[in-house]
Design an enzyme around this catalytic site. Structure first.
Site, PDB file in Angstrom:
ATOM      1  N   ASN A  11       0.939  -1.213   0.154  1.00 60.86           N
ATOM      2  CA  ASN A  11      -0.053  -0.081  -0.056  1.00 60.86           C
ATOM      3  C   ASN A  11       0.917   1.155   0.104  1.00 60.86           C
ATOM      4  O   ASN A  11       1.416   1.603   0.929  1.00 60.86           O
ATOM      5  CB  ASN A  11      -0.851  -0.027   1.330  1.00 60.86           C
ATOM      6  CG  ASN A  11      -1.647   1.163   1.431  1.00 60.86           C
ATOM      7  OD1 ASN A  11      -1.648   2.196   0.301  1.00 60.86           O
ATOM      8  ND2 ASN A  11      -2.360   1.432   2.599  1.00 60.86           N
ATOM      9  N   TRP A  12       0.893   1.864  -1.261  1.00 65.25           N
ATOM     10  CA  TRP A  12       1.893   3.199  -1.342  1.00 65.25           C
ATOM     11  C   TRP A  12       1.118   4.318  -0.541  1.00 65.25           C
ATOM     12  O   TRP A  12       1.911   5.197  -0.292  1.00 65.25           O
ATOM     13  CB  TRP A  12       2.089   3.487  -2.663  1.00 65.25           C
ATOM     14  CG  TRP A  12       2.770   2.454  -3.564  1.00 65.25           C
ATOM     15  CD1 TRP A  12       3.200   1.162  -3.274  1.00 65.25           C
ATOM     16  CD2 TRP A  12       3.067   2.299  -4.993  1.00 65.25           C
ATOM     17  NE1 TRP A  12       3.711   0.333  -4.038  1.00 65.25           N
ATOM     18  CE2 TRP A  12       3.826   1.214  -5.366  1.00 65.25           C
ATOM     19  CE3 TRP A  12       3.016   3.473  -5.996  1.00 65.25           C
ATOM     20  CZ2 TRP A  12       4.096   0.963  -6.665  1.00 65.25           C
ATOM     21  CZ3 TRP A  12       3.322   3.191  -7.151  1.00 65.25           C
ATOM     22  CH2 TRP A  12       3.944   2.068  -7.647  1.00 65.25           C
ATOM     23  N   LYS A  13       0.079   4.100   0.013  1.00 68.10           N
ATOM     24  CA  LYS A  13      -0.704   5.325   0.424  1.00 68.10           C
ATOM     25  C   LYS A  13      -0.219   6.587  -0.362  1.00 68.10           C
ATOM     26  O   LYS A  13      -0.270   6.198  -1.904  1.00 68.10           O
ATOM     27  CB  LYS A  13      -0.439   5.545   1.796  1.00 68.10           C
ATOM     28  CG  LYS A  13       0.022   4.442   2.863  1.00 68.10           C
ATOM     29  CD  LYS A  13      -0.094   4.567   4.095  1.00 68.10           C
ATOM     30  CE  LYS A  13      -0.101   3.138   4.815  1.00 68.10           C
ATOM     31  NZ  LYS A  13      -0.072   3.144   6.577  1.00 68.10           N
ATOM     32  N   HIS A 103      -9.503   0.915   5.802  1.00 70.84           N
ATOM     33  CA  HIS A 103      -8.237   1.260   6.097  1.00 70.84           C
ATOM     34  C   HIS A 103      -8.452   2.243   7.282  1.00 70.84           C
ATOM     35  O   HIS A 103      -9.441   3.251   7.290  1.00 70.84           O
ATOM     36  CB  HIS A 103      -7.321   1.796   5.158  1.00 70.84           C
ATOM     37  CG  HIS A 103      -5.721   1.697   5.632  1.00 70.84           C
ATOM     38  ND1 HIS A 103      -5.371   2.843   6.448  1.00 70.84           N
ATOM     39  CD2 HIS A 103      -4.879   0.945   5.281  1.00 70.84           C
ATOM     40  CE1 HIS A 103      -4.215   2.477   6.355  1.00 70.84           C
ATOM     41  NE2 HIS A 103      -3.819   1.444   5.955  1.00 70.84           N
ATOM     42  N   GLU A 105      -6.713   4.747   8.267  1.00 70.96           N
ATOM     43  CA  GLU A 105      -6.640   6.072   7.679  1.00 70.96           C
ATOM     44  C   GLU A 105      -7.966   6.692   7.407  1.00 70.96           C
ATOM     45  O   GLU A 105      -8.198   7.810   7.372  1.00 70.96           O
ATOM     46  CB  GLU A 105      -5.338   6.180   6.966  1.00 70.96           C
ATOM     47  CG  GLU A 105      -4.199   6.216   7.776  1.00 70.96           C
ATOM     48  CD  GLU A 105      -2.930   5.417   6.986  1.00 70.96           C
ATOM     49  OE1 GLU A 105      -2.867   5.530   5.727  1.00 70.96           O
ATOM     50  OE2 GLU A 105      -2.054   5.175   7.492  1.00 70.96           O
ATOM     51  N   GLU A 173      -4.958  -4.857  10.812  1.00 62.74           N
ATOM     52  CA  GLU A 173      -3.925  -4.080  10.882  1.00 62.74           C
ATOM     53  C   GLU A 173      -4.096  -3.190  12.381  1.00 62.74           C
ATOM     54  O   GLU A 173      -4.965  -2.456  12.411  1.00 62.74           O
ATOM     55  CB  GLU A 173      -4.002  -2.990   9.896  1.00 62.74           C
ATOM     56  CG  GLU A 173      -3.501  -3.727   8.497  1.00 62.74           C
ATOM     57  CD  GLU A 173      -3.050  -2.359   7.591  1.00 62.74           C
ATOM     58  OE1 GLU A 173      -1.919  -2.473   7.190  1.00 62.74           O
ATOM     59  OE2 GLU A 173      -3.931  -1.627   7.171  1.00 62.74           O
ATOM     60  N   GLY A 179       2.707   2.569  11.032  1.00 62.34           N
ATOM     61  CA  GLY A 179       3.668   3.607  10.724  1.00 62.34           C
ATOM     62  C   GLY A 179       4.345   4.117  11.995  1.00 62.34           C
ATOM     63  O   GLY A 179       5.035   5.013  12.121  1.00 62.34           O
ATOM     64  N   SER A 219       3.844  -1.803  10.267  1.00 62.45           N
ATOM     65  CA  SER A 219       5.194  -1.836  10.410  1.00 62.45           C
ATOM     66  C   SER A 219       6.000  -3.225  10.114  1.00 62.45           C
ATOM     67  O   SER A 219       6.867  -3.864  10.794  1.00 62.45           O
ATOM     68  CB  SER A 219       5.457  -1.497  12.001  1.00 62.45           C
ATOM     69  OG  SER A 219       5.161  -0.080  12.326  1.00 62.45           O
ATOM     70  N   GLY A 240       2.923  -0.938   4.514  1.00 61.03           N
ATOM     71  CA  GLY A 240       2.984   0.449   3.744  1.00 61.03           C
ATOM     72  C   GLY A 240       4.325   1.110   3.735  1.00 61.03           C
ATOM     73  O   GLY A 240       4.801   0.743   2.381  1.00 61.03           O
ATOM     74  N   GLY A 241       5.046   1.540   4.622  1.00 62.07           N
ATOM     75  CA  GLY A 241       6.299   2.180   4.288  1.00 62.07           C
ATOM     76  C   GLY A 241       7.239   1.436   3.530  1.00 62.07           C
ATOM     77  O   GLY A 241       7.891   1.870   2.724  1.00 62.07           O
TER      78      GLY A 241
END
Ligand code: 13P
Length: 261
Positions: A11-13, A103, A105, A173, A179, A219, A240-241
């Site tokens: 997930n590149w966000k 999600h 977010e 998640e 993150g 993470s 993610g990251g």
């Protein structure tokens, strides 16, 4: 290891414009080719921002890459006067296979509640997209109710009231792990995944529970992925990251190198 095919989803966000996105997908393809990645054994999905989707899809198509594409969100409506929204119909036309729904977010920063999430899951089913239903508890909820209670309630709500339930994926998640560099232990992730699978048995059927993939996210790095996927209960990861770094993401896709199967 179960019969379910592991899914590694990046997930590149809101990162990487379409040119940067193309560069990353090209590098990832070369790197995974160099290490003979077997896409039949481990599915690899990239989830770019909407503005990158067409470019990434064209590249995948032209170079016959074996990645699948996911979107990060969708509208609950299929068409009409909904300025700024993106229809699942359009995503389907772009060969999008997966779409994130719920999600954390979106739940917190965009106030998406259970009804909205349920309607988005329905829109995905109507348009042959596979919703990746994201669930997870905050630190406060973890302390007050334990790890599984909130994720189960969120999943129940997302799966309620559909005329027909198509294929779906669940991503556990924990909000406190996203993150933050704090990760759930492999045991925690496996325990919640197991409880989520039992609730799918109750909500849908045993058969569906057996084939549904349950991912862990929060993470995830190449250094910790193997622990999660060593469990029978966890069928992949939502990253993610670390999905923005080709070396890291390649290491995650190659988790089987570290897991004894
Ligand atoms: P991080 O891997 O950056 O913690 O993000 C997890 C996530 O939210 C994936 O959807």
């Amino acid at each position: 290891m179960s019969d379910r095919k592991p899914l590694i989803a990046g997930n590149w966000k809101m990162n990487l414009d379409h040119q940067q996105g193309i560069a990353l997908v090209q590098k990832l393809a070369w790197t995974l080719k160099d290490v003979n990645h077997d896409y039949d054994k481990v599915e690899v999905a990239v989830l770019p921002p909407f503005t990158d989707l067409r470019s990434v899809q064209t590249l995948i198509d032209a170079d016959k890459l074996q990645f699948v594409i996911g979107a990060q969100d969708l509208s609950k409506f299929d068409s009409g006067a909904y300025t700024g929204e993106v229809s699942a119909q359009f995503l389907n036309k772009l060969d999008v296979k997966y779409v994130l729904v719920g999600h954390s977010e979106r739940r917190t920063l965009h106030n998406e509640d259970g009804d909205v999430i349920q309607a988005k899951v329905a829109a995905a089913f109507r348009n042959n997209l596979i919703p990746v239903i994201c669930v997870g508890e905050t630190l406060e909820e973890l302390e007050q109710q334990g790890a599984a209670a909130v994720p189960i309630q969120q999943l129940e709500k997302a799966l309620e009231g559909h005329k027909e339930i198509g294929e779906f994926v669940v991503a556990y998640e924990p909000v406190w792990a996203i993150g933050t560099g704090k990760v759930a232990t492999a045991e925690q992730a496996a325990e919640v995944a197991k409880k989520l699978r039992s609730s799918i048995s109750e909500l849908v059927s045993d058969e569906v529970a057996q084939v549904t993939r349950i991912l862990y996210g929060g993470s995830v790095k190449s250094a910790n992925v193997a622990g999660f996927l060593a469990s029978e209960e966890v069928d992949g990861v939502l990253v993610g990251g670390a999905s923005l770094d080709v070396g890291e993401f390649t290491g995650i896709c190659r988790f089987q190198k570290h897991v004894s199967l």
